[in-house]
Write an enzyme that holds these catalytic residues in place. Structure first.
Site, PDB file in Angstrom:
ATOM      1  N   GLU A  49      51.862  -8.565  29.637  1.00 56.24           N
ATOM      2  CA  GLU A  49      51.033  -9.706  29.231  1.00 56.24           C
ATOM      3  C   GLU A  49      50.440 -10.350  30.485  1.00 56.24           C
ATOM      4  O   GLU A  49      51.108 -10.462  31.506  1.00 56.24           O
ATOM      5  CB  GLU A  49      51.907 -10.740  28.491  1.00 56.24           C
ATOM      6  CG  GLU A  49      51.123 -11.939  27.981  1.00 56.24           C
ATOM      7  CD  GLU A  49      51.996 -12.945  27.211  1.00 56.24           C
ATOM      8  OE1 GLU A  49      53.213 -12.993  27.439  1.00 56.24           O
ATOM      9  OE2 GLU A  49      51.431 -13.686  26.383  1.00 56.24           O
ATOM     10  N   LYS A 119      46.562 -12.323  20.441  1.00 54.95           N
ATOM     11  CA  LYS A 119      47.874 -12.910  20.136  1.00 54.95           C
ATOM     12  C   LYS A 119      47.764 -13.809  18.915  1.00 54.95           C
ATOM     13  O   LYS A 119      46.939 -14.740  18.899  1.00 54.95           O
ATOM     14  CB  LYS A 119      48.373 -13.686  21.347  1.00 54.95           C
ATOM     15  CG  LYS A 119      49.810 -14.161  21.256  1.00 54.95           C
ATOM     16  CD  LYS A 119      50.181 -14.829  22.586  1.00 54.95           C
ATOM     17  CE  LYS A 119      51.660 -15.117  22.712  1.00 54.95           C
ATOM     18  NZ  LYS A 119      51.963 -15.660  24.069  1.00 54.95           N
ATOM     19  N   CYS A 160      54.053 -10.801  23.128  1.00 54.67           N
ATOM     20  CA  CYS A 160      55.097 -11.771  23.483  1.00 54.67           C
ATOM     21  C   CYS A 160      55.688 -12.517  22.274  1.00 54.67           C
ATOM     22  O   CYS A 160      56.490 -11.972  21.545  1.00 54.67           O
ATOM     23  CB  CYS A 160      54.550 -12.739  24.531  1.00 54.67           C
ATOM     24  SG  CYS A 160      55.848 -13.612  25.419  1.00 54.67           S
TER      25      CYS A 160
END
Ligand SMILES: *[C@@H]1O[C@H](CO)[C@@H](O)[C@H](O)[C@H]1NC(C)=O
Ligand SMILES: *[C@@H]1O[C@H](CO)[C@@H](O)[C@H](O)[C@H]1NC(C)=O
Length: 283
Positions: A49, A119, A160
């Site tokens: 990331e 995301k 994440c």
């Protein structure tokens, strides 16, 4: 060291990159690590990331780039093509119509872009007098699950915090993904507590491979990453991991292990969608 990929197995490489404040240096370093992984037989390579920028909302506007034809996109495209690998390009801050996203681009060995994951779950926490970190102050969320096809099967991608929401991995597995891969950067509290646990949980729930790729730890940065990039097999066993330093972690992904896990513990075929809903329906 390299076993040739067959239709039922491939070599995955996780590049735990030491990200600096120089975007050019990060792109150069990523390129050399991706080429090194390919030389060692990797078929699918993952970057962490925020691989082109320090992690933190204060950095995103300065490091952000559009998706098309930007320096980071072009660098990723060239890395994938020159290394002849499938590349899950970590993430970089994307700028689009005056909005910012935390975005993962996925490339094939010819340098064609196969997918884009923005995301979905933005990380917002506010513990009074302790820590305030709100991605949503700067970022906009993505709104669709992402997967892409390789010669070995479909692979799902999250970023994440997305790993804490089991639904995404369930949807991926039920759509036939053989692995769920998360570029991510947990910190020094959540890393030891949950980094491995969450990967093992997503793997054992869904009987697929699960892997997360972190940046290396830089004790001087404002956000200190846990590191420990990891690969977990469909039984929930950690098959490859590392410490906090810059490194490349390799794992042979053996699709027979998915069949074996599902035969031995048949949760995948014994679900009761007459009792509870299937989150993958309609996705
Ligand atoms: C890491 O993040 C968590 C919230 O996810 C927070 O509670 C904790 O204080 C942070 N730890 C460090 C060392 O910054
Ligand atoms: C962190 O800062 C110290 C002191 O400036 C320096 O010696 C060290 O190399 C830095 N570490 C990294 C990983 O950049």
């Amino acid at each position: 060291m390299s076993t040739a990929a067959s239709s039922r197995s491939f070599k995955l490489a996780l590049v735990q990159l030491l990200v600096t404040s120089s975007k050019e240096a990060n792109l150069r370093n990523a390129r050399s690590k991706v080429l090194e992984a390919a030389k060692n037989g990797a078929n699918v390579v993952v970057l962490p990331e925020c691989f082109n920028s320090p992690y933190g909302t204060q950095y995103f506007p300065q490091y952000a780039e559009p998706l098309e034809n930007s320096p980071s996109s072009r660098a990723l495209q060239e890395m994938a093509r020159d290394a002849k690998v499938y590349l899950i390009g970590g993430s970089f801050p994307e700028e689009k119509e005056k909005k910012y996203y935390n975005t993962c681009t996925i490339w094939d060995p010819k340098g064609e872009r196969l997918g884009v994951h923005r995301k979905i779950h933005l990380f917002d926490i506010d513990v009074p007098n302790k820590i305030t970190f709100k991605e949503s102050e700067i970022l906009s969320p993505g709104s669709s699950p992402t997967s892409f096809l390789t010669p070995w099967g479909r692979i799902g991608v999250g970023i994440c915090y997305d790993i804490r929401f089991p639904e995404l991995a369930m949807i991926a597995a039920r759509k036939g993904c053989v692995a769920m891969i998360y570029p991510g950067a947990f910190n020094m509290t959540t890393g030891p507590l949950h980094w491995e646990l969450l990967q093992r949980a997503r793997a054992v729930d869904n009987q697929i491979y699960v892997s997360a790729c972190s940046p290396a730890r830089d004790p001087n940065s404002s956000y200190i990453a846990w590191g420990h990039s990891t690969v977990v097999d469909p039984l929930g066993v950690v098959v490859a991991t590392t410490d906090e330093k810059e490194s490349i972690t390799y794992a042979d992904i053996d699709l027979e292990k998915i069949d074996e896990a599902r035969q031995n513990i048949p949760v995948t075929s014994q679900r009761r969608f007459d009792v509870y809903p299937d989150v993958s329906a309609g996705n």
